[in-house]
Design an enzyme around this catalytic site. Structure first.
Site, short mmCIF file in Angstrom:
data_model
loop_
_atom_site.label_atom_id
_atom_site.label_comp_id
_atom_site.label_asym_id
_atom_site.label_seq_id
_atom_site.Cartn_x
_atom_site.Cartn_y
_atom_site.Cartn_z
CG ASP A 1 71.11 -33.17 -16.99
OD1 ASP A 1 71.14 -32.92 -15.77
OD2 ASP A 1 70.05 -33.38 -17.60
CG ASP B 1 66.74 -33.55 -15.07
OD1 ASP B 1 67.81 -33.64 -15.71
OD2 ASP B 1 65.63 -33.39 -15.63
CB SER C 1 67.27 -31.53 -20.37
OG SER C 1 67.62 -32.63 -19.59
CG ASP D 1 67.86 -30.04 -16.37
OD1 ASP D 1 68.67 -30.90 -16.77
OD2 ASP D 1 66.63 -30.25 -16.35
#
Length: 463
Positions: free
Chosen positions: A250, A254, A106, A252
């Site tokens: 970010d 999300d 993340s 990833d």
């Protein structure tokens, strides 16, 4: 070097001695335990698990180990390659898989990686299920498939497009209005999978864009957490006046942050608030965010006649409470938008499409949209933990000190004052205590946060 095992998965830094880092031995052990857990719920056949990853430098190494281990456990593997976290979540459902593993740390820096674990709904494991996986990993009582029952491996790169199509099909995503608005945006994709999928989304919406850090090399151009202190590059671009909106994700994808047309931060806490205001105007209902999120969501929800509820921090806690309360939208103040019409997972693509639809409908600038929302100021601080820090004693001391105020202890300790709040909790992913506080002014927010931090420092000194 760090290795953290939690109910949400295993996370750590790459390289170093076993036991201290995220290394191949721990990856095999943890993946095996997860596969054994998922096997219990498989009705018949080999079973199928989706694997997706962000663009981290270590991603290919981790992916190879994860996929090989799953095959050795007798599972068929659908490798969707470079993919956002929400894409992998949707791929589990779309493919009818029994689970999924997302290889991403993340917002953590480049030396980190992690495995995030999904159930057959493409949602994160519950606390009970996560604890069971941890126990199985610790026991190391594993049985691998024989030669005739090793799993099959396939690659499928179609899910990014299918994800984009699912976003465009959402009832409140007004593709025609966004196209007519003729938006131009600047995007910081932080050298990861946002650089792969966001151009496809923006092209489909008819939005002009400039990509910054768009090559998915995993060699992040700056600290990947989408906070103002890390975003000087895109903020400077926005101040030039050539763009209607700045978009930051970010690694990833999300989490989502916006920058106004004048180069000022929209405020990551207000990503969810602004999208919720738009959704609630068309589909009134309830909302949920976690205890560390702004009160502005409560205010907006009540203004639209709905009820707001706060959960413990963690996506699975938010989604569980959303289901219980029938929330039409929810998420987390770190820029995570969860829209059940799409799926129960934070999804920056959904957030972008809904926000652009709101801007198009209102016919206003991003700064004007922000000005119409309730205003609070939040201070986010952290305290690094020492090995001998007694966190339980600290939290109990805080509860006693502020027992005359409204205290919530479902996740750390949150003190609610009439005009402000402060929340102390141990991070699930880092050896720190997070101290979040909010008030009508930033000075008040900082002051109450520092007051609580001093309590911790005093106890650390005296221990």
């Amino acid at each position: 070097m760090t290795l953290i095992k939690s109910i949400s998965g295993i996370r750590g830094t790459i390289g170093g001695r076993t036991g201290d880092t995220l290394n191949p031995l721990d990856i095999v052990k943890f993946t095996t335990a997860y596969a054994a857990f998922i096997r219990r719920g498989c009705n018949s056949g080999r079973g199928k698990i989706v694997v997706g990853r962000d663009a981290r430098i270590s991603g290919e190494m981790v992916r190879s180990i994860v996929c090989g281990t799953l095959l050795g456990m007798g599972f068929d593997v659908v490798d969707i390659g470079l993919a956002t976290t929400p894409t992998t979540e949707l791929a589990v459902r779309m493919s009818g898989a029994d689970g999924g593993i997302i290889i991403t740390a993340s917002h953590n820096p480049r030396q980190w990686n992690a495995l995030k674990l999904l159930n057959s709904e493409g949602e994160f494991l519950t606390k009970a299920d996560g604890n069971e996986v941890l126990a199985m990993a610790e026991a190391e009582d594993f049985c691998y498939a024989d030669v005739d029952h090793v799993g099959r491996y396939v690659q499928d790169s179609s899910y990014a497009r299918r994800h984009v199509e699912s976003v465009l099909a959402l009832s409140l995503v007004d593709v025609e209005a966004v196209r007519k608005a003729g938006f131009k945006v600047c995007v910081d994709a932080i050298n990861s999978v946002g650089g792969v999928i966001l151009p496809e989304l923006l092209d489909s919406l008819g939005v002009g864009y400039k990509m910054l850090n768009g090559e998915p090399t995993g060699d992040f151009a700056h600290n990947p957490e989408p906070l103002e202190k890390n975003l000087g590059g895109i903020m400077a671009k926005m101040r030039g006046g050539a763009y209607d909106l700045g978009i930051v994700v970010d690694p990833d994808v999300d989490r989502l942050a916006f920058i106004c047309e004048d180069g000022k931060m929209f405020g990551e806490e207000y990503t969810l608030v602004s999208v919720a205001d738009y959704v609630l105007a068309h589909t009134p209902g309830n909302t949920v965010s976690n205890l560390s999120s702004t009160r502005a969501l409560r205010d907006v929800t009540e203004r639209h006649g709905g009820k707001y509820a706060a959960s413990a921090v963690g996506e699975v806690n938010v989604t569980t409470l959303m289901k219980q309360t029938g929330a039409v939208i929810g998420g987390e103040g770190n820029g995570g938008v969860i829209y059940p019409e799409s799926h129960y997972g934070r999804d920056a693509l959904v957030g972008i499409a809904l926000f652009l639809s709101a801007l198009a409908h209102k016919g206003c600038k991003a700064s004007e949209l922000r000005a119409g929302l309730p205003t609070y100021f939040m201070a986010k601080n952290r305290i690094d933990l020492t090995p001998d820090t007694d966190i339980d004693a600290i939290l109990e001391r805080v509860k006693q000190m502020y027992k005359d105020q409204k205290v919530n202890d479902i996740d750390g300790v949150k003190i609610d004052f009439p005009d402000k709040w402060v929340h102390l909790r141990k991070s699930n992913t880092e050896p720190i205590i997070r101290v979040y506080s909010e008030a009508p002014t930033i000075d008040e927010a900082e002051a109450i946060g520092k007051e609580l931090m001093q309590v911790v420092y005093d106890m650390q000194q005296n221990s």
